[in-house]
Enzyme design. Structure first.
Site, PDB file in Angstrom:
ATOM      1  N   LYS A  10       0.858  -1.077   0.070  1.00 29.60           N
ATOM      2  CA  LYS A  10      -0.064  -0.224   0.066  1.00 29.60           C
ATOM      3  C   LYS A  10       1.068   1.249   0.114  1.00 29.60           C
ATOM      4  CE  LYS A  10      -0.152  -0.055   5.101  1.00 29.60           C
ATOM      5  NZ  LYS A  10      -0.874  -0.379   6.067  1.00 29.60           N
ATOM      6  N   ARG A  62      -9.943   0.379  15.196  1.00 35.46           N
ATOM      7  CA  ARG A  62      -9.726   1.207  14.048  1.00 35.46           C
ATOM      8  C   ARG A  62     -10.790   0.190  13.118  1.00 35.46           C
ATOM      9  NH1 ARG A  62      -4.173   1.639  11.208  1.00 35.46           N
ATOM     10  NH2 ARG A  62      -4.936  -0.202  10.204  1.00 35.46           N
ATOM     11  N   HIS A 105      -5.788  -6.903  13.429  1.00 37.44           N
ATOM     12  CA  HIS A 105      -4.603  -6.051  13.560  1.00 37.44           C
ATOM     13  C   HIS A 105      -4.068  -5.652  14.961  1.00 37.44           C
ATOM     14  CE1 HIS A 105      -1.445  -3.708  11.293  1.00 37.44           C
ATOM     15  NE2 HIS A 105      -2.138  -2.528  11.436  1.00 37.44           N
ATOM     16  N   ARG A 148       1.546 -10.450   7.562  1.00 35.06           N
ATOM     17  CA  ARG A 148       1.273  -9.501   6.799  1.00 35.06           C
ATOM     18  C   ARG A 148       2.300  -8.477   6.853  1.00 35.06           C
ATOM     19  NH1 ARG A 148      -3.756  -9.434   9.302  1.00 35.06           N
ATOM     20  NH2 ARG A 148      -2.986  -7.446  10.352  1.00 35.06           N
ATOM     21  N   TYR A 180      15.027  30.286   7.294  1.00 35.06           N
ATOM     22  CA  TYR A 180      13.892  31.103   7.659  1.00 35.06           C
ATOM     23  C   TYR A 180      13.814  31.147   9.260  1.00 35.06           C
ATOM     24  CZ  TYR A 180      12.255  30.848   2.945  1.00 35.06           C
ATOM     25  OH  TYR A 180      12.143  31.091   1.525  1.00 35.06           O
ATOM     26  N   CYS A 188      13.511  24.295   4.308  1.00 35.54           N
ATOM     27  CA  CYS A 188      12.721  25.124   3.420  1.00 35.54           C
ATOM     28  C   CYS A 188      11.781  24.420   2.423  1.00 35.54           C
ATOM     29  CB  CYS A 188      13.239  25.939   2.574  1.00 35.54           C
ATOM     30  SG  CYS A 188      14.516  26.986   3.570  1.00 35.54           S
ATOM     31  N   MET A 189      10.975  24.624   1.538  1.00 37.65           N
ATOM     32  CA  MET A 189      10.054  23.892   0.437  1.00 37.65           C
ATOM     33  C   MET A 189      10.967  23.294  -0.530  1.00 37.65           C
ATOM     34  SD  MET A 189       7.156  25.371  -1.808  1.00 37.65           S
ATOM     35  CE  MET A 189       5.963  26.016  -0.483  1.00 37.65           C
ATOM     36  N   ASP A 190      12.075  23.813  -0.864  1.00 37.77           N
ATOM     37  CA  ASP A 190      13.004  23.160  -2.086  1.00 37.77           C
ATOM     38  C   ASP A 190      14.240  22.845  -1.475  1.00 37.77           C
ATOM     39  OD1 ASP A 190      10.878  24.335  -3.504  1.00 37.77           O
ATOM     40  OD2 ASP A 190      11.730  26.046  -3.538  1.00 37.77           O
TER      41      ASP A 190
HETATM   42  C1  LIG Z   1       0.089  -1.282   6.882  1.00 40.94           C
HETATM   43  C2  LIG Z   1      -0.671  -2.699   7.488  1.00 40.94           C
HETATM   44  C3  LIG Z   1       0.282  -3.980   7.472  1.00 40.94           C
HETATM   45  C4  LIG Z   1       1.616  -3.871   7.370  1.00 40.94           C
HETATM   46  O1  LIG Z   1       2.259  -3.423   8.812  1.00 40.94           O
HETATM   47  P1  LIG Z   1       3.988  -3.380   9.058  1.00 40.94           P
HETATM   48  O2  LIG Z   1       3.949  -2.896  10.340  1.00 40.94           O
HETATM   49  O3  LIG Z   1       4.120  -2.329   7.955  1.00 40.94           O
HETATM   50  O4  LIG Z   1       4.235  -4.801   8.665  1.00 40.94           O
HETATM   51  C5  LIG Z   1      -0.351  -5.041   8.073  1.00 40.94           C
HETATM   52  N1  LIG Z   1      -1.790  -4.967   8.087  1.00 40.94           N
HETATM   53  C6  LIG Z   1      -2.440  -4.018   8.202  1.00 40.94           C
HETATM   54  C7  LIG Z   1      -4.052  -4.007   8.109  1.00 40.94           C
HETATM   55  C8  LIG Z   1      -1.944  -2.476   7.827  1.00 40.94           C
HETATM   56  O5  LIG Z   1      -2.825  -1.534   7.427  1.00 40.94           O
END
Ligand SMILES: *Cc1c(COP(=O)(O)O)cnc(C)c1O
Length: 396
Positions: free
Chosen positions: A33, A136, A168, A224, A267, A318-320
């Site tokens: 992702k 969540r 999760h 995951r 700045y 800064c921005m750049d």
């Molecule tokens: C982003 C995410 C992960 C990956 O987590 P890491 O800590 O980067 O391994 C796994 N499961 C879910 C649901 C996530 O949103």
């Protein structure tokens, strides 16, 4: 090489996934992702498949569809849909979608009907998510029995197949935190409720990178892994697995100049030279995702490698562009500046930048972009090619 760029070593990603697979001994879902945590989603996905990842994980349906559009045909799970997402093309593309409400199941049924999946003998693939304590996404424990029962009814009616059940962690990078055991217990109970309802998912999964490394009991059928796949350590100092950071951020030095004691930099003049020194100008700024306070927080300033030494940022980013203290040295304009990388040349790592910027390495690599270009290298085949070329030279 461009003036300022992100260099991603695909061999590092493959290598990290291979050692993670060996360590965990279960199927791998590489999480790609957010443009592969800043490493490029499609290239990261290809590296993940080459390293044997059975699954890819993404947040949005657009990410999942982009994987299919690029030719990926393996298992893909997405987990963050909103009612406006059209699930029909997603289900038709054999993407597993995550559902955690009865409404969500109804949306799947409607989309599957529109896509004609039942007639095609290809039920939609749905994974159910239970909220075990992150608060969540996910069904609450109170909602779970009804969700499981409705999911089973639909499965028996041929509307969909429940392919997975998952959750999760909130605190997996701190293995001694009691939240981990508590979440695992709630997950076990949810699995028992689902089994009693008649669900037989292919995969049950709970572990992200940190849990995959630190909590064997949470590995279930697959892990995951996002962060660790890119070689960043989710829990530094808490395990012995060697990961290789895949991302290097580099730029050409834009300017070198002398300043006097008492001269202030950038700045707001937040830094004043206590003695005469030399400054270097780096052509990357907060528009590229560098934290503006990388040198103005409570922590020591972030550093970059120039001419063999680490140099601290001075004054506000800064921005750049930003300014570094060269401590009297006068490297050439155009010399290489390494912001972060694997650390093998003495450069800082994304983890060092996270500490300096008051954040986590996830945010450092995911935010970097803006006008930077991305270049892929492959330290396996590139080295191989280099050797090959050298041999070719000798033969001629
Ligand atoms: C982003 C995410 C992960 C990956 O987590 P890491 O800590 O980067 O391994 C796994 N499961 C879910 C649901 C996530 O949103």
């Amino acid at each position: 090489m461009s003036r300022a760029e992100i260099v991603v070593d695909l061999a590092a990603i493959r290598g990290n996934i291979r050692v993670l697979r060996e360590r965990t001994g279960v199927a791998m879902m590489t999480v790609v992702k957010a443009d592969g945590y800043g490493h490029g989603m499609l290239a990261s996905a290809r590296a993940a498949r080459a390293a044997g990842s059975e699954w890819l994980g993404v947040a949005t349906v657009d990410e999942a569809l982009a994987l299919r559009a690029a030719g990926d045909t393996g298992r893909v799970l997405c987990w963050l849909t909103v009612p406006a997402d059209d699930l029909a093309p997603v289900l038709a593309a054999d993407i597993d979608v995550t559902v955690y409400t009865v409404d969500g199941l109804e949306r799947v049924a409607e989309a599957a009907a529109r896509a004609g999946l039942r007639e095609a003998g290809r039920p939609a693939r749905v994974q159910l998510k239970i909220d075990t304590g992150l608060s969540r996404g996910g069904a609450t424990v109170a909602q779970w029995p009804e969700l499981a029962a409705r999911a089973r009814d639909g499965e028996q009616g041929g509307a969909w197949r429940i392919t997975g059940i998952w959750s999760h962690f909130s605190t997996s990078e701190v293995p001694e935190d009691p939240a981990n055991a508590e979440q695992e217990k709630v997950f076990e109970e949810a699995l028992a409720v689902a089994a009693a309802a008649g669900l037989r998912p292919e995969v049950r999964h709970l572990a992200n990178s940190a849990a995959a490394l630190l909590r064997p009991s949470s590995r279930y059928d697959l892990v995951r892994c996002g962060l660790a796949s890119y070689g960043l350590d989710p829990a530094p100092g808490r395990h012995d697995l060697v990961l290789v950071p895949a991302m290097t951020v580099r730029a050409d030095l834009a300017l070198v100049k002398h300043i006097d004691a008492g001269d202030s930099v950038s700045y707001g003049h937040t830094w004043t030279a206590p003695a005469p020194t030399t400054l270097g100008l780096v052509p990357i700024g907060y528009a590229e995702g560098i934290a503006r306070r990388a040198a103005a927080g409570d922590q020591p300033a972030a550093q970059v490698l120039v001419a063999g030494r680490r140099r601290p940022i001075r004054g506000a980013v800064c921005m750049d562009q930003f300014v570094v203290d060269l401590d009297g040295d006068t490297p050439e304009v155009g010399d290489e500046v390494l912001l972060w990388g694997p650390g093998t040349r003495g450069e800082p790592t994304a983890q060092d930048w996270a500490l300096a910027s008051g954040t986590i390495s996830y945010e450092v690599v995911t935010r970097i972009g803006g006008r930077l270009t991305r270049r892929y290298v492959d330290s396996d085949t590139d080295q191989h090619d280099a050797q090959h070329d050298a041999q070719g030279e000798r033969e001629r």
